[in-house]
Design an enzyme around this catalytic site. Structure first.
Site, PDB file in Angstrom:
ATOM      1  N   ASP A 144      -0.413  -5.101   6.330  1.00 46.88           N
ATOM      2  CA  ASP A 144      -0.623  -6.373   7.548  1.00 46.88           C
ATOM      3  C   ASP A 144      -1.975  -6.176   8.267  1.00 46.88           C
ATOM      4  O   ASP A 144      -2.812  -5.323   7.689  1.00 46.88           O
ATOM      5  CB  ASP A 144       0.448  -6.557   8.562  1.00 46.88           C
ATOM      6  N   ALA A 145      -2.437  -6.848   9.257  1.00 46.43           N
ATOM      7  CA  ALA A 145      -4.009  -6.651   9.815  1.00 46.43           C
ATOM      8  C   ALA A 145      -4.138  -5.293  10.422  1.00 46.43           C
ATOM      9  O   ALA A 145      -5.148  -4.823  10.767  1.00 46.43           O
ATOM     10  CB  ALA A 145      -4.013  -7.796  10.814  1.00 46.43           C
TER      11      ALA A 145
ATOM     12  N   ASP B  71      -2.157   1.055   8.247  1.00 46.75           N
ATOM     13  CA  ASP B  71      -0.760   1.490   7.906  1.00 46.75           C
ATOM     14  C   ASP B  71       0.375   1.080   8.709  1.00 46.75           C
ATOM     15  O   ASP B  71       1.133   1.939   9.246  1.00 46.75           O
ATOM     16  CB  ASP B  71      -1.074   2.950   7.793  1.00 46.75           C
TER      17      ASP B  71
ATOM     18  N   ASN C 295       0.985  -1.121   0.010  1.00 45.39           N
ATOM     19  CA  ASN C 295       0.033  -0.076   0.038  1.00 45.39           C
ATOM     20  C   ASN C 295       0.837   1.168   0.245  1.00 45.39           C
ATOM     21  O   ASN C 295       2.097   1.223   0.636  1.00 45.39           O
ATOM     22  CB  ASN C 295      -0.846   0.037   1.305  1.00 45.39           C
ATOM     23  N   THR C 296       0.422   2.454  -0.690  1.00 42.69           N
ATOM     24  CA  THR C 296       0.998   3.425  -0.715  1.00 42.69           C
ATOM     25  C   THR C 296       0.450   4.438   0.157  1.00 42.69           C
ATOM     26  O   THR C 296      -0.725   4.684  -0.174  1.00 42.69           O
ATOM     27  CB  THR C 296       1.666   3.837  -2.110  1.00 42.69           C
ATOM     28  N   HIS C 297       1.189   5.062   1.138  1.00 44.42           N
ATOM     29  CA  HIS C 297       0.462   6.238   1.988  1.00 44.42           C
ATOM     30  C   HIS C 297       1.319   7.543   1.936  1.00 44.42           C
ATOM     31  O   HIS C 297       2.564   7.769   1.905  1.00 44.42           O
ATOM     32  CB  HIS C 297       0.646   5.545   3.412  1.00 44.42           C
TER      33      HIS C 297
HETATM   34  C1  GAR Z   1      -2.121   8.908  -2.833  1.00 44.04           C
HETATM   35  O1  GAR Z   1      -1.480   9.896  -2.381  1.00 44.04           O
HETATM   36  C2  GAR Z   1      -2.003   7.637  -1.842  1.00 44.04           C
HETATM   37  O2  GAR Z   1      -1.013   7.682  -1.065  1.00 44.04           O
HETATM   38  C3  GAR Z   1      -3.226   7.972  -1.149  1.00 44.04           C
HETATM   39  O3  GAR Z   1      -4.103   8.658  -2.076  1.00 44.04           O
HETATM   40  C4  GAR Z   1      -3.397   9.013  -2.979  1.00 44.04           C
HETATM   41  C5  GAR Z   1      -4.201   8.372  -4.307  1.00 44.04           C
HETATM   42  O4  GAR Z   1      -3.562   9.187  -5.378  1.00 44.04           O
HETATM   43  N1  GAR Z   1      -3.730   7.117  -0.307  1.00 44.04           N
HETATM   44  C6  GAR Z   1      -4.295   7.057   0.918  1.00 44.04           C
HETATM   45  O5  GAR Z   1      -4.477   8.105   1.453  1.00 44.04           O
HETATM   46  C7  GAR Z   1      -4.568   5.798   1.788  1.00 44.04           C
HETATM   47  N2  GAR Z   1      -4.744   6.107   2.984  1.00 44.04           N
HETATM   48  P1  GAR Z   1      -3.968   8.591  -7.002  1.00 44.04           P
HETATM   49  O6  GAR Z   1      -5.431   8.088  -7.059  1.00 44.04           O
HETATM   50  O7  GAR Z   1      -3.891   9.927  -7.859  1.00 44.04           O
HETATM   51  O8  GAR Z   1      -2.895   7.458  -7.174  1.00 44.04           O
END
Ligand code: GAR
Length: 196
Positions: free
Chosen positions: A137-138, A141, A103-105
């Site tokens: 994981d469970a 983040d 997951n990218t955060h």
């Molecule tokens: C990204 O910045 C990602 O890290 C975030 O949503 C955005 C999606 O951008 N994710 C979260 O906040 C998850 N908690 P995108 O739709 O343009 O790729």
């Protein structure tokens, strides 16, 4: 395999990278938890199969998670990338794709987990923030960290300007890390993720 909920600029970066055979990874399908989003349109324009599974169409979260697990498994992905996917995957999904979901955060975890990370960073007054790619994981983040990229936080930033600055480094980090993971493989020992 990529799951999205919104504009899909991170997905677009992966689709663009996969156009080069040397990248070594390709997006086999894109799933979403809602209709009508730009992320799905980007995938369709790229000729990638798409699906939508809405929580509201299932009896409960467990049933939705089971349906998501079955659908994602049907594409037999090496790696599942949550790229702005605004749902927590459940126990079945985790069991099936344990260690293979990232997951990218938009924050430097463990600072500012949750849904409002750029706003929380601005409110706290931190001078550096960034993006984190982690193995799901469970927890929320909390998983082992694959990669991080930092950006400065300016005094006149609001959540939107900070988030846009984060997203420019986030896309590069995501493309580099996903490519390396698929090309070289990876292992997880405790909280350490080693690529190659
Ligand atoms: C990204 O910045 C990602 O890290 C975030 O949503 C955005 C999606 O951008 N994710 C979260 O906040 C998850 N908690 P995108 O739709 O343009 O790729």
């Amino acid at each position: 395999m990529v799951l999205v909920s919104g504009s899909g600029t991170n997905l677009q970066a992966l689709l663009d990278a996969s156009g080069d055979p040397a990248y070594g990874a390709r997006v086999v399908a894109v799933g979403a938890d809602r209709d009508g989003i730009e992320g799905l349109a980007r995938a369709e324009r790229h000729g990638v199969p798409v699906f939508t599974l809405r929580v509201a169409d299932r009896s409960d979260r467990t049933a939705w998670d089971a349906a998501l697990t079955t659908r994602v498994a049907s594409y037999d992905p090496d790696l599942v990338v949550l790229a702005g996917f605004l749902k927590l995957t459940g126990a079945q999904f985790l069991a099936r794709f344990d260690g293979r979901t990232v997951n990218t955060h938009p924050a430097l975890l463990p600072a500012f987990p949750g849904m409002q990370a750029p706003a929380d960073a601005v409110a706290h007054g931190v001078r550096v923030s960034g993006a984190t790619l982690f193995v799901v994981d469970a927890g929320v983040d909390t998983g082992p960290i694959v990669a991080q990229a930092a950006v400065p936080v300016h005094l006149d930033d609001d959540a939107a300007t900070l988030h846009e600055r984060i997203k420019t480094v986030e896309r590069t980090m995501l493309v580099e890390s996903v490519g390396r993971m698929v090309r070289e493989g990876w292992s997880i020992e405790g909280r350490k993720v080693r690529i190659g």
